[in-house]
Design a protein around this motif. Sequence first.
Motif, short mmCIF file in Angstrom:
data_model
loop_
_atom_site.label_atom_id
_atom_site.label_comp_id
_atom_site.label_asym_id
_atom_site.label_seq_id
_atom_site.Cartn_x
_atom_site.Cartn_y
_atom_site.Cartn_z
N MET A 97 34.75 30.72 33.30
CA MET A 97 35.82 30.33 34.19
C MET A 97 36.22 31.53 35.03
O MET A 97 36.58 32.57 34.49
CB MET A 97 37.02 29.81 33.41
CG MET A 97 36.78 28.58 32.64
SD MET A 97 38.36 28.01 32.00
CE MET A 97 37.92 26.36 31.63
N GLN A 98 36.18 31.35 36.28
CA GLN A 98 36.49 32.44 37.18
C GLN A 98 37.99 32.56 37.39
O GLN A 98 38.70 31.57 37.45
CB GLN A 98 35.81 32.22 38.51
CG GLN A 98 34.30 32.25 38.40
CD GLN A 98 33.66 31.99 39.75
OE1 GLN A 98 34.35 31.75 40.72
NE2 GLN A 98 32.36 32.05 39.79
N GLY A 99 38.47 33.78 37.49
CA GLY A 99 39.86 34.01 37.81
C GLY A 99 40.77 34.19 36.61
O GLY A 99 41.82 34.79 36.73
N PHE A 100 40.37 33.68 35.45
CA PHE A 100 41.25 33.79 34.28
C PHE A 100 41.28 35.20 33.71
O PHE A 100 42.22 35.58 33.04
CB PHE A 100 40.84 32.79 33.20
CG PHE A 100 41.22 31.38 33.54
CD1 PHE A 100 42.54 30.97 33.47
CD2 PHE A 100 40.27 30.47 33.94
CE1 PHE A 100 42.91 29.68 33.78
CE2 PHE A 100 40.62 29.17 34.27
CZ PHE A 100 41.95 28.78 34.19
N ASP A 101 40.26 35.99 33.97
CA ASP A 101 40.24 37.36 33.47
C ASP A 101 41.25 38.23 34.22
O ASP A 101 41.66 39.27 33.73
CB ASP A 101 38.84 37.95 33.56
CG ASP A 101 38.28 37.89 34.97
OD1 ASP A 101 38.72 37.03 35.76
OD2 ASP A 101 37.39 38.71 35.27
N LYS A 102 41.71 37.81 35.40
CA LYS A 102 42.67 38.58 36.19
C LYS A 102 44.10 38.07 36.02
O LYS A 102 45.02 38.64 36.57
CB LYS A 102 42.28 38.50 37.67
CG LYS A 102 40.93 39.15 37.94
CD LYS A 102 40.55 39.00 39.38
CE LYS A 102 39.15 39.55 39.58
NZ LYS A 102 38.66 39.33 40.93
N PHE A 103 44.28 36.99 35.25
CA PHE A 103 45.60 36.40 35.07
C PHE A 103 46.47 37.31 34.22
O PHE A 103 46.07 37.74 33.14
CB PHE A 103 45.49 35.02 34.42
CG PHE A 103 46.81 34.39 34.10
CD1 PHE A 103 47.57 33.82 35.12
CD2 PHE A 103 47.31 34.37 32.82
CE1 PHE A 103 48.79 33.23 34.84
CE2 PHE A 103 48.52 33.79 32.53
CZ PHE A 103 49.27 33.22 33.54
N LYS A 104 47.67 37.62 34.71
CA LYS A 104 48.62 38.42 33.94
C LYS A 104 49.96 37.70 33.94
O LYS A 104 50.43 37.25 34.98
CB LYS A 104 48.77 39.81 34.56
CG LYS A 104 47.50 40.64 34.49
CD LYS A 104 47.84 42.10 34.52
CE LYS A 104 46.62 42.96 34.62
NZ LYS A 104 45.77 43.01 33.55
N ARG A 105 50.56 37.61 32.78
CA ARG A 105 51.87 36.97 32.68
C ARG A 105 52.96 37.91 33.16
O ARG A 105 52.88 39.11 32.94
CB ARG A 105 52.15 36.58 31.23
CG ARG A 105 51.25 35.52 30.72
CD ARG A 105 51.56 35.28 29.24
NE ARG A 105 50.57 34.39 28.70
CZ ARG A 105 50.79 33.11 28.46
NH1 ARG A 105 51.96 32.60 28.67
NH2 ARG A 105 49.83 32.36 27.97
N VAL A 106 53.97 37.34 33.77
CA VAL A 106 55.11 38.13 34.20
C VAL A 106 55.92 38.55 32.98
O VAL A 106 56.30 39.70 32.83
CB VAL A 106 55.99 37.33 35.19
CG1 VAL A 106 57.23 38.11 35.56
CG2 VAL A 106 55.18 36.99 36.43
N ASN A 107 56.16 37.61 32.09
CA ASN A 107 56.89 37.88 30.85
C ASN A 107 56.06 37.31 29.70
O ASN A 107 56.10 36.11 29.45
CB ASN A 107 58.27 37.25 30.88
CG ASN A 107 59.06 37.52 29.61
OD1 ASN A 107 58.56 38.14 28.67
ND2 ASN A 107 60.29 37.07 29.57
N PRO A 108 55.30 38.12 28.97
CA PRO A 108 54.42 37.60 27.92
C PRO A 108 55.14 36.95 26.75
O PRO A 108 54.54 36.24 25.97
CB PRO A 108 53.64 38.82 27.47
CG PRO A 108 54.45 40.00 27.88
CD PRO A 108 55.23 39.56 29.09
N MET A 109 56.45 37.14 26.62
CA MET A 109 57.19 36.56 25.51
C MET A 109 57.91 35.27 25.91
O MET A 109 58.57 34.65 25.10
CB MET A 109 58.23 37.56 24.99
CG MET A 109 57.62 38.87 24.52
SD MET A 109 56.51 38.66 23.13
CE MET A 109 57.66 38.54 21.81
N SER A 110 57.77 34.81 27.16
CA SER A 110 58.54 33.67 27.63
C SER A 110 58.10 32.35 27.00
O SER A 110 58.87 31.40 26.97
CB SER A 110 58.45 33.57 29.15
OG SER A 110 57.13 33.28 29.53
N ASP A 111 56.87 32.24 26.53
CA ASP A 111 56.41 30.98 25.96
C ASP A 111 56.44 30.96 24.44
O ASP A 111 55.96 30.04 23.82
CB ASP A 111 55.01 30.64 26.46
CG ASP A 111 53.99 31.70 26.11
OD1 ASP A 111 54.39 32.78 25.67
OD2 ASP A 111 52.80 31.44 26.29
#
Length: 79
Positions: free
Chosen positions: A1-15
């Motif tokens: 899957m392209q693009g998922f390796d560049k995904f960064k969460r703004v707040n990793p604890m929000s979910d």
Amino acid sequence: MQGFDKFKRVNPMSDKINALSFHHLEFFAGDALSVSKRFMGAMGMELAAKSDLSTGNDLFASYVMQTGTCRMVFTAPYH
């Protein structure tokens, strides 16, 4: 899957949910009986409980499928 390796969460604890466990997950569907039978065949789940016309419930049909400690409820309204 392209693009998922560049995904960064703004707040990793929000979910994150502060819970130890869940009793069940409920899914709403158009045909609860059909969906529950598919999960029965696909995941080896067994019918643990039901609420439908045969039990006097004339508002909706619900089927509880279970395997081990995993419980899923599939619900569909009649109207």
